[in-house]
Design a protein around this motif. Sequence first.
Motif, mmCIF file in Angstrom:
data_model
loop_
_atom_site.group_PDB
_atom_site.id
_atom_site.type_symbol
_atom_site.label_atom_id
_atom_site.label_comp_id
_atom_site.label_asym_id
_atom_site.label_seq_id
_atom_site.Cartn_x
_atom_site.Cartn_y
_atom_site.Cartn_z
ATOM 1 N N LEU A 85 18.096 58.893 12.255
ATOM 2 C CA LEU A 85 17.214 59.159 11.131
ATOM 3 C C LEU A 85 16.010 59.924 11.663
ATOM 4 C CD1 LEU A 85 16.479 58.719 8.134
ATOM 5 C CD2 LEU A 85 15.319 56.618 8.828
ATOM 6 N N VAL A 86 15.927 61.208 11.341
ATOM 7 C CA VAL A 86 14.875 62.084 11.874
ATOM 8 C C VAL A 86 14.289 62.902 10.735
ATOM 9 C CG1 VAL A 86 15.959 62.210 14.163
ATOM 10 C CG2 VAL A 86 16.554 63.899 12.414
ATOM 11 N N PRO A 87 13.103 63.493 10.932
ATOM 12 C CA PRO A 87 12.556 64.387 9.918
ATOM 13 C C PRO A 87 13.523 65.519 9.608
ATOM 14 C CG PRO A 87 10.865 63.814 11.509
ATOM 15 C CD PRO A 87 12.154 63.257 12.034
ATOM 16 N N VAL A 88 13.482 65.984 8.381
ATOM 17 C CA VAL A 88 14.491 66.928 7.909
ATOM 18 C C VAL A 88 14.546 68.190 8.762
ATOM 19 C CG1 VAL A 88 12.876 67.940 6.235
ATOM 20 C CG2 VAL A 88 15.348 68.160 5.879
ATOM 21 N N ALA A 89 13.407 68.715 9.171
ATOM 22 C CA ALA A 89 13.412 69.944 9.965
ATOM 23 C C ALA A 89 14.119 69.728 11.300
ATOM 24 C CB ALA A 89 11.991 70.430 10.192
ATOM 25 N N GLN A 90 13.825 68.596 11.941
ATOM 26 C CA GLN A 90 14.462 68.304 13.220
ATOM 27 C C GLN A 90 15.954 68.058 13.051
ATOM 28 O OE1 GLN A 90 12.381 65.096 15.123
ATOM 29 N NE2 GLN A 90 10.387 66.116 14.992
ATOM 30 N N GLY A 91 16.332 67.344 11.985
ATOM 31 C CA GLY A 91 17.739 67.078 11.753
ATOM 32 C C GLY A 91 18.538 68.347 11.514
ATOM 33 N N VAL A 92 17.985 69.232 10.688
ATOM 34 C CA VAL A 92 18.666 70.494 10.413
ATOM 35 C C VAL A 92 18.756 71.339 11.678
ATOM 36 C CG1 VAL A 92 18.494 72.663 9.149
ATOM 37 C CG2 VAL A 92 18.052 70.504 7.980
ATOM 38 N N ALA A 93 17.678 71.357 12.477
ATOM 39 C CA ALA A 93 17.680 72.146 13.713
ATOM 40 C C ALA A 93 18.721 71.620 14.702
ATOM 41 C CB ALA A 93 16.293 72.128 14.340
ATOM 42 N N ALA A 94 18.802 70.276 14.835
ATOM 43 C CA ALA A 94 19.775 69.691 15.757
ATOM 44 C C ALA A 94 21.205 69.996 15.308
ATOM 45 C CB ALA A 94 19.564 68.184 15.855
ATOM 46 N N TYR A 95 21.454 69.877 14.018
ATOM 47 C CA TYR A 95 22.790 70.158 13.503
ATOM 48 C C TYR A 95 23.145 71.631 13.695
ATOM 49 C CZ TYR A 95 26.736 70.450 10.275
ATOM 50 O OH TYR A 95 27.972 70.666 9.722
ATOM 51 N N ALA A 96 22.189 72.505 13.395
ATOM 52 C CA ALA A 96 22.450 73.939 13.540
ATOM 53 C C ALA A 96 22.723 74.308 14.997
ATOM 54 C CB ALA A 96 21.269 74.741 12.999
ATOM 55 N N ALA A 97 21.994 73.695 15.925
ATOM 56 C CA ALA A 97 22.201 73.996 17.348
ATOM 57 C C ALA A 97 23.584 73.541 17.804
ATOM 58 C CB ALA A 97 21.118 73.319 18.181
ATOM 59 N N LEU A 98 23.995 72.342 17.379
ATOM 60 C CA LEU A 98 25.325 71.862 17.742
ATOM 61 C C LEU A 98 26.417 72.737 17.137
ATOM 62 C CD1 LEU A 98 24.850 68.000 17.358
ATOM 63 C CD2 LEU A 98 25.214 69.244 19.490
ATOM 64 N N ARG A 99 26.226 73.126 15.902
ATOM 65 C CA ARG A 99 27.232 73.961 15.242
ATOM 66 C C ARG A 99 27.335 75.335 15.897
ATOM 67 N NH1 ARG A 99 29.934 73.631 10.405
ATOM 68 N NH2 ARG A 99 30.734 75.625 9.617
ATOM 69 N N LYS A 100 26.184 75.904 16.240
ATOM 70 C CA LYS A 100 26.192 77.220 16.878
ATOM 71 C C LYS A 100 26.908 77.162 18.224
ATOM 72 C CE LYS A 100 23.101 80.958 18.363
ATOM 73 N NZ LYS A 100 21.674 81.402 18.461
ATOM 74 N N ALA A 101 26.615 76.121 19.022
ATOM 75 C CA ALA A 101 27.271 75.976 20.321
ATOM 76 C C ALA A 101 28.762 75.726 20.157
ATOM 77 C CB ALA A 101 26.622 74.839 21.103
ATOM 78 N N ALA A 102 29.140 74.939 19.141
ATOM 79 C CA ALA A 102 30.559 74.663 18.905
ATOM 80 C C ALA A 102 31.293 75.923 18.471
ATOM 81 C CB ALA A 102 30.697 73.569 17.844
ATOM 82 N N GLU A 103 30.688 76.720 17.608
ATOM 83 C CA GLU A 103 31.319 77.969 17.173
ATOM 84 C C GLU A 103 31.487 78.935 18.341
ATOM 85 O OE1 GLU A 103 28.686 79.178 14.091
ATOM 86 O OE2 GLU A 103 29.763 78.078 12.506
ATOM 87 N N ALA A 104 30.507 78.947 19.248
ATOM 88 C CA ALA A 104 30.625 79.807 20.422
ATOM 89 C C ALA A 104 31.778 79.354 21.318
ATOM 90 C CB ALA A 104 29.315 79.805 21.202
#
Length: 456
Positions: A210-229
Amino acid sequence: MCEYHTGMAAQLTAEEVRSFVDRITAGVCPDDPAAQVDVVAALETLKCAASAVQAEVSVVYDARRRADEAAAGVGAACRGRGVASEVALARRESPHRGQVLLGLAKVLHAEMPHTLARLRDGSLSEFRAMLLARETACLPVELRMFADEETCADPTALDGVGTRELVGRIRRLVAELDPAAVARRARKAASDRNVTVRPAPDTMTYLTALVPVAQGVAAYAALRKAAEAARAAGDPRSLGQLMSDLMVARVTGAADTGSPEAAPAVPVTVDVVISDESLAGGHAPAEVSADGVPAEVVPAEVARNLLAQAIDQPADSEVINWFRCLYRNRLGRLVAMSTRSRFHTKAMGEFLALRGAGICATPFCDAPIRHNDHITPVADGGETTADDGQGLCQACNHAKQAPGWRQHQVGHPVDRHQVETITPTGHRYTATAPAPPGWREPRYVQAGPGRYQLIA
């Protein structure tokens, strides 16, 4: 006050409620389909009304306990301690849930009378009433009562309204009434950030942050970007698998293994409790736990694989493995544990946690063990032994310190460890230690007059 204690209304008794329960459970289902649906609807109304009565009675009991303790000279800060745990035991809920339900009852009684009325007439469920109380918690009392009236004064206004729509309504109203309060709540919510773990089917777990929305979205986006790569580079794992494996690798600091079967080494102690029969190839399940994490049941094959992976480490690995024997008696009770050091407080705490599968020993409580507790207080002659010890969560350990609470071990010494809790009202609740992995309760069938045969 609860209407059962005012005016000329007859007092509601537990015997009357049990009699009514017996009556409706013994009834025969009607043959007419329309009548069957009517019964379902009427029972739903009954559930809501029962929740309202439970709330009102809980408030009355809390007030009575506080008044009695005040008359007895108990300090204001200590009055009412343990009441939430009593409510939890009576409702077969965890102490935390009891605290939530008692708090809701007080709010409905004092600040949201229309919501309580809708709960009583079946227009609202207890879950939806709790959502309304939660969404208006940031408002001053006078505005909260106004929001309550606007939302729930008219029962017909709730007809056909779903949970999502109801929450949206109250959120819009709260934002209009006091935008500053909503902003303050949003800022305060950041202090509630945390990480939790809970069981999932098929030996999996949900690790939730449970994290602030900006941090949660940033963490998810970073994981997704690395996974897509990684996918673009030819990794055969799915996007979800890659994101999961990358998260574990980044959190633990270990290299991504590329396979859930070969999980990265994690610098914490993980206990795998398995019977000797299952270790040798049997099928009885095992348990996996860690400090502060209740035990999870896993198939014997999964446990054996975990042990094999832990043992089969390179020479320079930092993973340390050791084995200890947990001894059980003929009735499935854990009675001792071997250790390479002498039997001291830390080892005893580990034993209590293993005996209770890492879960608080209070009935209905699912919280992880935080405190090692004396069943009989040391001041009353309690000894620091496994028999007089139990693992409790912090809330339950504090609750039993309230006036009027008593505990003692029950049952024969060779039986599974049992503790009886007696609340200030004299109600009794018994907690039994769970069976260790690999244990099956003996089953007998009658083979003849006075003769029984063990079949399992």
